[in-house]
Enzyme design. Structure first.
Site, short mmCIF file in Angstrom:
data_model
loop_
_atom_site.label_atom_id
_atom_site.label_comp_id
_atom_site.label_asym_id
_atom_site.label_seq_id
_atom_site.Cartn_x
_atom_site.Cartn_y
_atom_site.Cartn_z
CG ASP A 63 4.95 2.42 8.88
OD1 ASP A 63 5.22 2.20 7.69
OD2 ASP A 63 4.30 3.42 9.27
CG HIS A 116 1.90 3.58 6.75
ND1 HIS A 116 2.86 4.50 7.04
CD2 HIS A 116 1.22 4.07 5.69
CE1 HIS A 116 2.77 5.51 6.19
NE2 HIS A 116 1.78 5.29 5.36
#
Ligand code: XUL
Ligand code: CO
Length: 436
Positions: free
Chosen positions: A103, A100
């Site tokens: 992240d 993501h």
């Protein structure tokens, strides 16, 4: 650069007799099964959010994970963490990864700052991809952690939340394209509701459809050709997620004219939360032409939430691989480990044990599934079970040559139908056990 896993050498295939825990007993990347190498069958991916960002926190206590490379939550450390990740991938021998936006890089004070932070880490990811030849299986945007998404993102009651989500997805499609990602995932983090008293369901779902059409238009505009994937999940964090299961997703996709653009990324623990088995979800999606990729993990049936454990159950992986082989494989999708080590498994080496176990369990599942298919008894049983559809009245019905009137005349003439044969469930369960 210093090594972060100095005690771990490249994980090699050593065969079933090996007692070395840091070796593959069954996953042999180059070994061919049904005409494809294991590497091509699985296209194993590692999830950045669990493997690099999972700290083992739970509602009762903070993270326990020892991660010597962690430091400040800034861009410099995010860049360093990305390099650590590639050392892990290289040593493990998994060819793909998934992440993501949030992240890999810290969220900034503004959208522009967040985009700059992301770019600074994406350049390291690109460098590391070029250095190692490892690839991006899929990218995705985190549309669920920031408080702005408390009511959802594309299905929020707040139009600005929708607009922010659109900007985030726009950026992540660009990043996924830049990194050569072969897919892009939409998991509807908070796209659902807690309470119908305050919810206009029809309006929210229409907004989600609008959002998806915008994403498709933008991908086309910039020439991103990766596969879009919906990831079904029935609940958690919301009580009722709109992407409940494969059937609900496919209905939404078809009802909104999205069927040429979106397939499914199925996750084992999401299937069980929906009251299904993973093989049901794979079979349903595969039979409808929507099988795209999978998030491999497993739940704990004694707990009622998404525990995201590594898959080690050979029955589970065998059933998954039977469905995947039957429907022609996953590429350009793959098998992404959306799984995390337990809070008690807090040392870096546990990350290796976990992924090795998952890859070996899938390799065994593949070999067993291929043996069952080569044997042919299971397939022949099913074929014979439906034999009444291959000739006579069954063939007429399937061929569109029958009507209620013709069937009425047929049954009036015949008086009673042919007797039913046994389903032989226990016989078949025993047959499968011959191969496990
Ligand atoms: C959440 C989940 C996500 C998606 C990507 O349960 O599975 O991590 O895979 O957003
Ligand atoms: Co997932």
């Amino acid at each position: 650069m210093a090594e972060f896993f100095p005690d771990v050498k490249k994980i090699e295939y050593e065969g079933a007799e090996s007692k070395n825990p840091l070796s593959f007993k069954h996953y042999n990347a180059a070994e061919e099964v049904e005409g494809k190498t294991m590497q091509e069958h699985f296209r194993f991916g590692v999830a950045y959010w669990h493997t690099m960002r999972g700290e083992g926190a739970d509602p009762f206590g903070p993270g326990t994970a020892l991660r010597p490379w962690e430091g400040a939550d800034d861009v410099a450390n995010a860049q360093n963490r990305a390099r650590v990740f590639f050392e892990f991938l290289e040593k493990l021998g998994a060819p793909f990864y998934c992440f993501h936006d949030r992240d890999v890089a810290p969220e900034g004070e503004s959208l522009a700052e967040s985009n700059d932070n992301l770019d600074a880490v994406v350049s390291v990811l690109k460098e590391e991809q070029d250095r190692t030849g490892l690839q991006l299986l899929w990218g995705t945007a985190n549309l669920f952690s920031n408080p702005r998404y408390m009511h959802g993102a594309a299905t929020s009651c707040n139009a600005d939340a929708f607009a922010f989500a659109a900007a985030q997805v726009k950026k992540m499609i660009e990043v996924t394209k830049e990194l050569g990602g072969t897919n892009y995932v939409f998991w509807g983090g908070r796209e659902g509701y807690q309470n119908l008293w305050n919810t206009d369901m029809k309006r929210e779902m229409d907004h989600l459809a609008t959002f998806m059409h915008m994403a498709i238009d933008y991908a086309k505009q910039i020439g991103f050709t990766g596969q879009f994937l919906f990831e079904p999940k029935p609940k958690e964090p919301t009580k009722h997620q709109y992407d409940f299961d494969a059937a609900a997703c496919i209905n939404f996709i078809r009802a909104n004219g999205l069927e040429d653009h979106i397939k499914l990324n199925l996750e084992t623990n999401h299937a069980t939360l929906a009251g299904h088995t993973m093989e049901h979800e794979l079979e349903y999606a595969g039979s409808q032409g929507f099988l795209g990729s999978m998030d491999a993990n497993t739940g704990d049936l004694l707990l009622g939430w998404d525990t995201d454990q590594f898959p080690t159950d050979i029955y589970l992986t065998t059933k998954c691989m039977l469905a995947i082989l039957k429907h022609g494989g996953l590429a350009p999708g793959g098998v992404n480990f959306d799984a995390k080590v337990r809070r008690e498994s807090h040392e870096p080496i546990d990350l290796f044990h976990a992924h090795i176990g998952g890859m070996d369990a899938f390799a065994r599942g593949l070999k067993i599934a291929a043996a069952i298919r080569a044997d042919g008894r299971l397939e022949n049983f099913v074929k014979e079970r439906y034999g009444s559809w291959d000739t006579g009245i069954g063939k007429d019905i399937e061929g569109g040559q029958a009507s209620f009137e013709s069937l009425d005349a047929y049954m009036l003439d015949k008086g009673e139908g042919a007797p039913n044969a046994s389903g032989r469930q226990e016989f078949l369960e025993n047959l499968i056990n011959e191969f496990i």
